[in-house]
Design a protein around this motif. Sequence first.
Motif, PDB file in Angstrom:
ATOM      1  N   TYR A   1       0.704  -1.247  -0.061  1.00 17.63           N
ATOM      2  CA  TYR A   1      -0.022  -0.031   0.017  1.00 17.63           C
ATOM      3  C   TYR A   1       0.817   1.251   0.124  1.00 17.63           C
ATOM      4  O   TYR A   1       1.977   1.322   0.682  1.00 17.63           O
ATOM      5  CB  TYR A   1      -0.697   0.044   1.327  1.00 17.63           C
ATOM      6  N   LEU A   2       0.377   2.208  -0.826  1.00 16.99           N
ATOM      7  CA  LEU A   2       1.039   3.431  -0.708  1.00 16.99           C
ATOM      8  C   LEU A   2      -0.250   4.561  -0.293  1.00 16.99           C
ATOM      9  O   LEU A   2      -1.132   4.568  -1.119  1.00 16.99           O
ATOM     10  CB  LEU A   2       1.862   3.764  -1.949  1.00 16.99           C
ATOM     11  N   GLU A   3       0.018   5.491   0.636  1.00 16.46           N
ATOM     12  CA  GLU A   3      -1.179   6.513   0.876  1.00 16.46           C
ATOM     13  C   GLU A   3      -0.732   7.840   0.736  1.00 16.46           C
ATOM     14  O   GLU A   3       0.592   7.995   1.219  1.00 16.46           O
ATOM     15  CB  GLU A   3      -1.867   6.037   2.262  1.00 16.46           C
ATOM     16  N   GLN A   4      -1.501   8.911   0.464  1.00 16.63           N
ATOM     17  CA  GLN A   4      -0.890  10.043   0.554  1.00 16.63           C
ATOM     18  C   GLN A   4      -0.747  10.437   1.885  1.00 16.63           C
ATOM     19  O   GLN A   4      -1.283  10.146   2.864  1.00 16.63           O
ATOM     20  CB  GLN A   4      -2.038  11.054  -0.019  1.00 16.63           C
ATOM     21  N   SER A   5       0.252  11.288   1.929  1.00 19.62           N
ATOM     22  CA  SER A   5       0.548  11.865   3.405  1.00 19.62           C
ATOM     23  C   SER A   5       0.237  13.215   3.752  1.00 19.62           C
ATOM     24  O   SER A   5       0.274  14.069   2.761  1.00 19.62           O
ATOM     25  CB  SER A   5       2.244  11.586   3.517  1.00 19.62           C
TER      26      SER A   5
ATOM     27  N   SER B   1      -3.427   6.615  21.563  1.00 17.22           N
ATOM     28  CA  SER B   1      -2.813   7.674  20.717  1.00 17.22           C
ATOM     29  C   SER B   1      -3.920   8.271  19.801  1.00 17.22           C
ATOM     30  O   SER B   1      -4.699   7.789  19.756  1.00 17.22           O
ATOM     31  CB  SER B   1      -1.479   7.235  20.056  1.00 17.22           C
ATOM     32  N   ASP B   2      -3.526   9.608  19.444  1.00 19.08           N
ATOM     33  CA  ASP B   2      -4.417  10.232  18.483  1.00 19.08           C
ATOM     34  C   ASP B   2      -4.300   9.476  17.236  1.00 19.08           C
ATOM     35  O   ASP B   2      -3.771   8.269  16.902  1.00 19.08           O
ATOM     36  CB  ASP B   2      -4.065  11.527  18.148  1.00 19.08           C
ATOM     37  N   TYR B   3      -5.531   9.523  16.684  1.00 15.23           N
ATOM     38  CA  TYR B   3      -5.902   8.770  15.465  1.00 15.23           C
ATOM     39  C   TYR B   3      -4.936   8.885  14.359  1.00 15.23           C
ATOM     40  O   TYR B   3      -4.522   8.221  13.638  1.00 15.23           O
ATOM     41  CB  TYR B   3      -7.501   9.111  14.880  1.00 15.23           C
ATOM     42  N   GLY B   4      -4.499  10.175  14.243  1.00 19.85           N
ATOM     43  CA  GLY B   4      -3.309  10.474  13.216  1.00 19.85           C
ATOM     44  C   GLY B   4      -2.247   9.682  13.371  1.00 19.85           C
ATOM     45  O   GLY B   4      -1.378   8.925  12.527  1.00 19.85           O
ATOM     46  N   GLY B   5      -1.603   9.490  14.551  1.00 17.52           N
ATOM     47  CA  GLY B   5      -0.513   8.456  14.737  1.00 17.52           C
ATOM     48  C   GLY B   5      -0.993   6.962  14.621  1.00 17.52           C
ATOM     49  O   GLY B   5      -0.150   6.223  14.162  1.00 17.52           O
ATOM     50  N   PHE B   6      -2.154   6.682  14.897  1.00 14.89           N
ATOM     51  CA  PHE B   6      -2.527   5.037  14.729  1.00 14.89           C
ATOM     52  C   PHE B   6      -2.601   4.898  13.302  1.00 14.89           C
ATOM     53  O   PHE B   6      -2.120   3.777  12.873  1.00 14.89           O
ATOM     54  CB  PHE B   6      -4.064   5.279  15.316  1.00 14.89           C
ATOM     55  N   ARG B   7      -2.935   6.057  12.460  1.00 10.88           N
ATOM     56  CA  ARG B   7      -3.033   5.832  10.973  1.00 10.88           C
ATOM     57  C   ARG B   7      -1.595   5.432  10.418  1.00 10.88           C
ATOM     58  O   ARG B   7      -1.594   4.320   9.567  1.00 10.88           O
ATOM     59  CB  ARG B   7      -3.449   6.989  10.085  1.00 10.88           C
ATOM     60  N   ASP B   8      -0.597   5.930  11.135  1.00  8.24           N
ATOM     61  CA  ASP B   8       0.686   5.348  10.502  1.00  8.24           C
ATOM     62  C   ASP B   8       1.303   4.082  11.143  1.00  8.24           C
ATOM     63  O   ASP B   8       1.859   3.270  10.312  1.00  8.24           O
ATOM     64  CB  ASP B   8       1.851   6.501  10.887  1.00  8.24           C
ATOM     65  N   LEU B   9       0.961   3.717  12.357  1.00 13.70           N
ATOM     66  CA  LEU B   9       1.041   2.471  12.846  1.00 13.70           C
ATOM     67  C   LEU B   9       0.614   1.431  12.287  1.00 13.70           C
ATOM     68  O   LEU B   9       0.921   0.202  12.215  1.00 13.70           O
ATOM     69  CB  LEU B   9       1.121   2.573  14.501  1.00 13.70           C
ATOM     70  N   GLN B  10      -0.656   1.721  12.135  1.00 15.67           N
ATOM     71  CA  GLN B  10      -1.798   0.440  11.446  1.00 15.67           C
ATOM     72  C   GLN B  10      -1.226  -0.234  10.363  1.00 15.67           C
ATOM     73  O   GLN B  10      -1.470  -0.929   9.903  1.00 15.67           O
ATOM     74  CB  GLN B  10      -2.994   1.130  11.447  1.00 15.67           C
TER      75      GLN B  10
END
Length: 529
Positions: free
Chosen positions: A124-128, A375-384
């Motif tokens: 997967y590649l996602e816009q940052s 953690s905040d959802y933003g950090g979760f997005r990256d770790l997920q």
Amino acid sequence: MRYPVDDFTDEERRLLAPHFTNLDRPVFCLVNLPETVKGALFARYSRYSGTLRRLYLEEFAADIPEGGRPLDGIEGERAARLYERVFLGYGDDSIAQVGGAHLACEWSSNLLTKLLQRGRLAAYLEQSTRYIPYDRPLPGGGYRYYFDEELGERYRAALDELFAIYSRSLETVQAWAAERWPRRDEPESAWRGSIRAKALDLLRGLLPAATLSHVGVFASGQAYEQLVMRLLASPLPEARAYGELIHGELKQVIPSFVARIERPERGGEWVGYLRERREAAERIVARLGLDTPEPADGGPSVELVHVDGTEDDLIAAALYESSAAPEESIRERISELGSEERASLIAALAGSRRNRRHRPGRGWEAVRYRFEIVSDYGGFRDLQRHRLLTCQWQRLGPDLGAGIPEEVVAAGCGADYERALEASKAEFERLAAAGLREQAPYALCLGYRIRYVLDLNAREAMHLCELRSGREGHPTYRAVAQAMHERIAAVHPRVAAAMSHVDTSSEPRLERIMSEIRSHRRRVAAQVA
């Protein structure tokens, strides 16, 4: 080694050349063929005594039209029939692992991107959000967020307010960051890029979970089948609609790989099973009284809730492949060693590791850690997005709270940030009260916290802690990675010591400056060349 080489006639070479990267070496790639043809070739290959090129000539070439990119959008009839017979007739799922497709998933909400990326066996590649500002309306009008008529105009007004606050704050925070970290001897383009990235990082928490993103996927037919069925079984309407869209596109390029989805006795039953399983879990949770959110009592947290295995288990597993003894004998010999000698063994087995990409072998998978993280959802997005682990997450809601970055306050945008969080929570509560339980999280800012579990072995923990603690990473997930490393050190100090590339620093800085400088140097070098 002198490898055997097929003897091909000139006509055979003409037929083979467009589809094989070479005709005389033992290693080659298949090109300019539909994915199902490739899959069918490999399926037949497993039961064919000759070479793959010879198989192609004997059983497939007659069905492949000549020309540049053959069979775009369709399959050869023979390939489809072979796939049908082998795959559906014998249930050989492994065939669907040897063909795949590239898929673009655009304009998907941040809730949907997590569902798209849940499968392990895909790339997967996602816009940052740290490179792309969301401060401008779309060409057709409106900011970049998910909307449908069921959500209503009050939802639209609330999200417009969130994006307006984000847009106003972006210029202010960039100006503050430029004053806080003035340019020194670095190239101006690198400095400006790092200033913008800093502002985007600090304000990411203002963006709602409805924010639209683009995701690129490369996966096997088997992984796509699972993805589509998972989306069709989802309670989120956006996910179900997107599942239909993905299925429709895959039917154009790898139709045999996704043929079972439409069959009631196959895909229909499978989707039903997924729904039943989710509904059963929800009923049990309600019966046990576990469906009431527990308010946050201490903000973000990282707890090591379970450990499987010891450092001795790791040593034994790491020595196993080089040993000629049974595992029990290896363990007995290790038990005779002193503490310092065991520590030196772990260090030696990890190696010098001059680069964080140098990771020890599978023996390090004998030890596992289960972390529960808030953690905040933003950090979760990256770790997920890490896939060599088990990630489970609860529904996003406002009960775990949200924080305001200190640097945002220092930049003079703290009050606006807080107002955005309050507006976000109010709209979430309105949607939930209206019966839109699954859609309500769209309204929540990414700064709101979520509870989730990461269950991973020591080898993957090394990768995650070192990668995500790096100085160029976002402060949210850097803090999580650093805390995970600390918890591991408390139970397995020698394992933690081998994670030599963990960055434990925490001072405020321009996280992306070094990366921007490296990018600038590469651009300059390319221009000179």
